[in-house]
Write a protein that holds these residues in place. Structure first.
Motif, PDB file in Angstrom:
ATOM      1  N   LEU A 111     -18.561 -13.535-104.010  1.00 11.00           N
ATOM      2  CA  LEU A 111     -19.595 -12.679-103.421  1.00 11.00           C
ATOM      3  C   LEU A 111     -19.629 -12.815-101.907  1.00 11.00           C
ATOM      4  CD1 LEU A 111     -22.470 -13.298-106.001  1.00 11.00           C
ATOM      5  CD2 LEU A 111     -20.895 -11.359-105.890  1.00 11.00           C
ATOM      6  N   ASN A 112     -18.540 -13.323-101.346  1.00  7.32           N
ATOM      7  CA  ASN A 112     -18.462 -13.535 -99.901  1.00  7.32           C
ATOM      8  C   ASN A 112     -18.202 -12.215 -99.189  1.00  7.32           C
ATOM      9  OD1 ASN A 112     -18.248 -14.690 -97.387  1.00  7.32           O
ATOM     10  ND2 ASN A 112     -16.113 -15.329 -97.684  1.00  7.32           N
ATOM     11  N   LEU A 113     -19.202 -11.335 -99.245  1.00  9.74           N
ATOM     12  CA  LEU A 113     -19.052  -9.999 -98.678  1.00  9.74           C
ATOM     13  C   LEU A 113     -20.423  -9.489 -98.263  1.00  9.74           C
ATOM     14  CD1 LEU A 113     -16.827  -7.182-100.124  1.00  9.74           C
ATOM     15  CD2 LEU A 113     -19.194  -6.689 -99.553  1.00  9.74           C
ATOM     16  N   ASP A 114     -20.535  -9.028 -97.030  1.00 10.65           N
ATOM     17  CA  ASP A 114     -21.786  -8.487 -96.507  1.00 10.65           C
ATOM     18  C   ASP A 114     -21.520  -7.074 -95.990  1.00 10.65           C
ATOM     19  OD1 ASP A 114     -24.113  -7.799 -95.238  1.00 10.65           O
ATOM     20  OD2 ASP A 114     -24.356  -9.699 -94.179  1.00 10.65           O
ATOM     21  N   PRO A 115     -21.768  -6.046 -96.790  1.00  6.95           N
ATOM     22  CA  PRO A 115     -21.427  -4.672 -96.408  1.00  6.95           C
ATOM     23  C   PRO A 115     -22.082  -4.215 -95.108  1.00  6.95           C
ATOM     24  CG  PRO A 115     -22.011  -4.795 -98.727  1.00  6.95           C
ATOM     25  CD  PRO A 115     -22.371  -6.111 -98.127  1.00  6.95           C
ATOM     26  N   GLU A 116     -23.258  -4.764 -94.795  1.00  4.64           N
ATOM     27  CA  GLU A 116     -23.951  -4.312 -93.596  1.00  4.64           C
ATOM     28  C   GLU A 116     -23.395  -4.949 -92.331  1.00  4.64           C
ATOM     29  OE1 GLU A 116     -28.117  -4.811 -93.995  1.00  4.64           O
ATOM     30  OE2 GLU A 116     -28.304  -3.439 -95.700  1.00  4.64           O
ATOM     31  N   GLU A 117     -22.826  -6.145 -92.448  1.00  2.00           N
ATOM     32  CA  GLU A 117     -22.327  -6.854 -91.272  1.00  2.00           C
ATOM     33  C   GLU A 117     -20.802  -6.839 -91.166  1.00  2.00           C
ATOM     34  OE1 GLU A 117     -24.159  -8.016 -88.872  1.00  2.00           O
ATOM     35  OE2 GLU A 117     -26.037  -7.462 -89.870  1.00  2.00           O
ATOM     36  N   ASP A 118     -20.120  -6.900 -92.299  1.00  2.00           N
ATOM     37  CA  ASP A 118     -18.659  -6.975 -92.286  1.00  2.00           C
ATOM     38  C   ASP A 118     -18.034  -5.610 -91.996  1.00  2.00           C
ATOM     39  OD1 ASP A 118     -18.736  -9.656 -92.923  1.00  2.00           O
ATOM     40  OD2 ASP A 118     -18.596  -9.302 -95.088  1.00  2.00           O
ATOM     41  N   THR A 119     -16.874  -5.649 -91.361  1.00  2.00           N
ATOM     42  CA  THR A 119     -16.070  -4.433 -91.193  1.00  2.00           C
ATOM     43  C   THR A 119     -15.161  -4.316 -92.405  1.00  2.00           C
ATOM     44  OG1 THR A 119     -16.097  -4.644 -88.781  1.00  2.00           O
ATOM     45  CG2 THR A 119     -14.388  -3.238 -89.746  1.00  2.00           C
ATOM     46  N   LEU A 120     -15.459  -3.357 -93.263  1.00  4.79           N
ATOM     47  CA  LEU A 120     -14.725  -3.201 -94.519  1.00  4.79           C
ATOM     48  C   LEU A 120     -13.664  -2.115 -94.385  1.00  4.79           C
ATOM     49  CD1 LEU A 120     -17.683  -3.401 -97.081  1.00  4.79           C
ATOM     50  CD2 LEU A 120     -16.280  -5.252 -96.146  1.00  4.79           C
ATOM     51  N   VAL A 121     -12.478  -2.423 -94.881  1.00  2.00           N
ATOM     52  CA  VAL A 121     -11.353  -1.490 -94.833  1.00  2.00           C
ATOM     53  C   VAL A 121     -10.793  -1.343 -96.243  1.00  2.00           C
ATOM     54  CG1 VAL A 121      -9.109  -0.975 -93.804  1.00  2.00           C
ATOM     55  CG2 VAL A 121     -10.800  -2.302 -92.508  1.00  2.00           C
ATOM     56  N   ALA A 122     -10.624  -0.111 -96.687  1.00  2.00           N
ATOM     57  CA  ALA A 122     -10.070   0.128 -98.028  1.00  2.00           C
ATOM     58  C   ALA A 122      -8.565  -0.113 -97.998  1.00  2.00           C
ATOM     59  CB  ALA A 122     -10.378   1.549 -98.481  1.00  2.00           C
ATOM     60  N   THR A 123      -8.130  -1.268 -98.506  1.00  2.00           N
ATOM     61  CA  THR A 123      -6.705  -1.630 -98.515  1.00  2.00           C
ATOM     62  C   THR A 123      -6.154  -1.803 -99.924  1.00  2.00           C
ATOM     63  OG1 THR A 123      -7.169  -4.005 -98.461  1.00  2.00           O
ATOM     64  CG2 THR A 123      -6.991  -2.861 -96.333  1.00  2.00           C
ATOM     65  N   PHE A 124      -7.022  -2.077-100.899  1.00  2.00           N
ATOM     66  CA  PHE A 124      -6.631  -2.360-102.286  1.00  2.00           C
ATOM     67  C   PHE A 124      -5.732  -3.596-102.384  1.00  2.00           C
ATOM     68  CE2 PHE A 124      -7.734   2.102-102.167  1.00  2.00           C
ATOM     69  CZ  PHE A 124      -8.520   2.267-103.297  1.00  2.00           C
ATOM     70  N   ASP A 125      -5.774  -4.454-101.358  1.00  2.00           N
ATOM     71  CA  ASP A 125      -4.930  -5.653-101.371  1.00  2.00           C
ATOM     72  C   ASP A 125      -5.267  -6.569-102.542  1.00  2.00           C
ATOM     73  OD1 ASP A 125      -3.399  -4.950 -99.260  1.00  2.00           O
ATOM     74  OD2 ASP A 125      -4.382  -6.227 -97.777  1.00  2.00           O
ATOM     75  N   GLY A 126      -6.548  -6.675-102.867  1.00  2.00           N
ATOM     76  CA  GLY A 126      -6.940  -7.516-103.994  1.00  2.00           C
ATOM     77  C   GLY A 126      -6.365  -7.012-105.305  1.00  2.00           C
ATOM     78  N   LEU A 127      -6.243  -5.700-105.418  1.00  2.00           N
ATOM     79  CA  LEU A 127      -5.675  -5.097-106.628  1.00  2.00           C
ATOM     80  C   LEU A 127      -4.166  -5.305-106.672  1.00  2.00           C
ATOM     81  CD1 LEU A 127      -6.448  -3.305-109.099  1.00  2.00           C
ATOM     82  CD2 LEU A 127      -5.816  -1.341-107.695  1.00  2.00           C
ATOM     83  N   PHE A 128      -3.521  -5.166-105.506  1.00  2.00           N
ATOM     84  CA  PHE A 128      -2.063  -5.261-105.457  1.00  2.00           C
ATOM     85  C   PHE A 128      -1.566  -6.696-105.603  1.00  2.00           C
ATOM     86  CE2 PHE A 128      -2.220  -1.300-102.561  1.00  2.00           C
ATOM     87  CZ  PHE A 128      -2.354  -0.482-103.672  1.00  2.00           C
ATOM     88  N   SER A 129      -2.248  -7.626-104.943  1.00  2.00           N
ATOM     89  CA  SER A 129      -1.740  -8.998-104.912  1.00  2.00           C
ATOM     90  C   SER A 129      -2.471  -9.946-105.848  1.00  2.00           C
ATOM     91  CB  SER A 129      -1.823  -9.553-103.480  1.00  2.00           C
ATOM     92  OG  SER A 129      -3.169  -9.542-103.020  1.00  2.00           O
ATOM     93  N   GLY A 130      -3.672  -9.574-106.263  1.00  2.00           N
ATOM     94  CA  GLY A 130      -4.467 -10.506-107.058  1.00  2.00           C
ATOM     95  C   GLY A 130      -4.619 -10.117-108.510  1.00  2.00           C
ATOM     96  N   SER A 131      -3.808  -9.172-108.980  1.00  2.00           N
ATOM     97  CA  SER A 131      -3.909  -8.759-110.381  1.00  2.00           C
ATOM     98  C   SER A 131      -2.541  -8.286-110.860  1.00  2.00           C
ATOM     99  CB  SER A 131      -4.940  -7.630-110.537  1.00  2.00           C
ATOM    100  OG  SER A 131      -4.422  -6.411-110.026  1.00  2.00           O
ATOM    101  N   SER A 132      -2.473  -7.971-112.134  1.00  2.00           N
ATOM    102  CA  SER A 132      -1.214  -7.490-112.720  1.00  2.00           C
ATOM    103  C   SER A 132      -1.134  -5.969-112.707  1.00  2.00           C
ATOM    104  CB  SER A 132      -1.092  -7.994-114.165  1.00  2.00           C
ATOM    105  OG  SER A 132      -2.194  -7.527-114.949  1.00  2.00           O
ATOM    106  N   PHE A 133      -2.028  -5.326-111.958  1.00  2.00           N
ATOM    107  CA  PHE A 133      -2.133  -3.870-111.986  1.00  2.00           C
ATOM    108  C   PHE A 133      -0.811  -3.195-111.606  1.00  2.00           C
ATOM    109  CE2 PHE A 133      -3.111   0.179-109.881  1.00  2.00           C
ATOM    110  CZ  PHE A 133      -3.785   0.830-110.902  1.00  2.00           C
ATOM    111  N   VAL A 134      -0.184  -3.642-110.512  1.00  2.00           N
ATOM    112  CA  VAL A 134       1.047  -2.998-110.047  1.00  2.00           C
ATOM    113  C   VAL A 134       2.153  -3.144-111.085  1.00  2.00           C
ATOM    114  CG1 VAL A 134       2.823  -2.993-108.264  1.00  2.00           C
ATOM    115  CG2 VAL A 134       0.434  -3.302-107.627  1.00  2.00           C
ATOM    116  N   LYS A 135       2.255  -4.323-111.694  1.00  2.00           N
ATOM    117  CA  LYS A 135       3.269  -4.531-112.734  1.00  2.00           C
ATOM    118  C   LYS A 135       3.026  -3.599-113.920  1.00  2.00           C
ATOM    119  CE  LYS A 135       4.215  -9.390-111.638  1.00  2.00           C
ATOM    120  NZ  LYS A 135       4.167 -10.787-112.150  1.00  2.00           N
TER     121      LYS A 135
END
Length: 484
Positions: A73-97
């Motif tokens: 939960l280390n995410l603060d939408p109001e303070e953080d600069t969020l960029v849609a990269t899908f890196d968590g999906l690509f590198s942190g899951s089996s989705f691409v495979k």
């Protein structure tokens, strides 16, 4: 953009590039109004990030010139600069495979690579559409003559070129980049797109080209390019995006991505044009000073004549037409004025000197001479060894370079005659192929030098290159072993 087979290979490598090309808007369904809406992604994330399942797999946090995937939960939408990269999906899951497995299964079942559209909620995968990937026909490189008079060239291009030959273009629709950039309101820019759509309907199908600034099909910031859909441009033969520099800044082009699949299926050619690049010809005088027939064809849009120029090519050039030649091997394209025909037949007293030295030229030549060596019959033709030297061997051959060959010959006069005839056949064929690839005509592509045992022993002339300390000839393996 990601390749399922090589997920670690990315087009955009630096954080600045990732941010620059990341999505800025999102399409949503407004459940209250029961309508589709396009809204700012940044605003949407700040308001609704915690409600999005798997948000950690969708966005990255930009801080201190780095992008990182949020953890827990280390995410603060109001303070953080969020960029849609899908890196968590690509590198942190089996989705691409999993995607790759699905694509491979569909490819095997359909016998051709496929294009799919899908949806996923993080648990289930929904296949919405599957269709074969399209491949354009007529994809052979068009010869580009190097002796075209410069006053016959309307434009040239040398970046990201595919293959194609588009003859008999009768009309040019030119949206002036400067005039378009000076339009003050969105409604004025939208009107340009509407006028282009009308021209698309009334001009002869596949006999006109569209030339315009920046990104054809822009939706959000339509200052970047004319706001059209595929149905507004689907009758053109060529879609050209023009990137004029403003100071040191060169605007981004879409490379046809707003309707790429449709362009491929319809065999509509795409050309990115960089008029300010070195060695590029851009005949702006012709495009801006030739009579504009827009008021005659679309009187209701006569007020747009300063921005949209419609050129009747035969009428403006005493019967000539525009031909577009595209050659991906050279990475070159050219639009030329010529007599109506299916052949390019232009002559001029001066030729355009080739300035490029591309690895394509010497690699192709080396591959061809290796093929010759593999096909030769040493015993029948009296050949002991075959060598290559010169620009092909030294990897600096250009489009007009011949292939220098040394033939160690030990045979009869009859064998010598057969050898010369055999190599001449190769030479003539390769010269024609070279012309088809590059546009340069050469009578014979092979420069053959026959040497004997005595020449080698005496180290006469070119025979001295065999075993030389500096710049030696390169021995080529023969397809069949010669008998000593």
């Amino acid at each position: 953009m990601i390749a399922p087979g090589q997920p670690g290979l990315r087009v955009n490598a630096t954080p600045d590039e990732v941010i620059k090309y990341s999505p800025r808007k999102i399409d949503v369904i407004n459940l209250e109004s029961n309508s589709f809406e396009t809204i700012e992604l940044d605003k949407f994330l700040r308001e609704s990030a915690y409600e999005i399942p798997g948000i950690n797999k969708i966005v990255s946090i930009y801080e201190e010139n780095h992008l990182r995937v949020p953890s827990g939960l280390n995410l603060d939408p109001e303070e953080d600069t969020l960029v849609a990269t899908f890196d968590g999906l690509f590198s942190g899951s089996s989705f691409v495979k999993q995607i790759k497995v699905i694509l491979d299964i569909l490819k095997e079942a359909m016998g051709i690579p496929v294009d799919i559209e899908f949806a996923s909620d993080g648990n289930d995968f929904y296949l919405l559409q599957c269709r074969p990937q399209s491949y354009g026909t007529h994809n052979t490189p068009s010869p580009i003559p190097k002796d075209i008079p410069k006053d016959k060239i309307i434009f040239s291009a040398c970046k990201y070129i595919s293959n194609g030959f588009i003859p008999n273009i009768s009309h040019i629709v030119y949206v002036d980049p400067q005039a378009y950039s000076e339009l003050e309101s969105r409604s004025e820019m939208n009107e340009i797109g509407i006028a282009v759509s009308h021209l698309n309907k009334v001009l002869p199908k596949r006999q006109f080209i569209l030339m315009g600034p920046g990104r054809w099909g822009s939706r959000g910031d339509i200052k970047l390019g004319v706001n059209v859909t595929y149905s507004d441009i689907n009758n053109t033969a060529v879609l050209i995006e023009i990137a004029r520099k403003k100071g040191n800044y060169s605007p981004d082009l879409s490379f046809g991505t707003h309707f790429f699949q449709d362009l491929v299926e319809a065999n509509i050619r795409y050309i990115p044009l960089y008029p300010d690049d070195e060695n590029i010809i851009f005949n702006e005088l012709f495009l801006k000073e030739t009579p504009n027939i827009l008021p005659e064809v679309l009187p209701e849009y006569a007020s747009l004549a300063d921005t949209i120029r419609l050129i009747d090519v035969p009428q403006a050039t005493d019967g000539l037409i525009l031909k577009v030649l595209m050659n991906s091997d050279l990475d070159e394209a050219v639009g030329i004025l010529a007599e109506p025909s299916n052949e390019v037949d232009l002559s001029a007293p001066e030729s355009i000197t080739p300035t490029r030295r591309d690895a394509t030229f010497w690699r192709w030549r080396m591959m061809m001479v290796e093929n010759i060596a593999s096909e030769i019959d040493p015993d029948r033709l009296g050949v002991v060894n075959l060598y290559v030297f010169g620009s092909t061997k030294n990897a600096n051959a250009g489009p007009t370079s011949d292939i220098d060959i040394l033939v160690h010959f030990r045979g009869t006069e009859k064998q010598r005659e057969c050898l010369i005839n055999w190599l001449e056949g190769w030479s003539l064929c390769l010269a024609q192929i070279n012309y088809m690839r590059t546009g340069y005509r050469i009578n014979n592509l092979l420069d053959v030098h026959i040497i004997t045992d005595k020449d080698i022993a005496d180290k006469t002339s070119l025979a001295s290159k065999i075993g030389a300390v500096t710049d030696p000839a390169q021995l080529l393996p023969l397809g069949k072993v010669a008998k000593d």
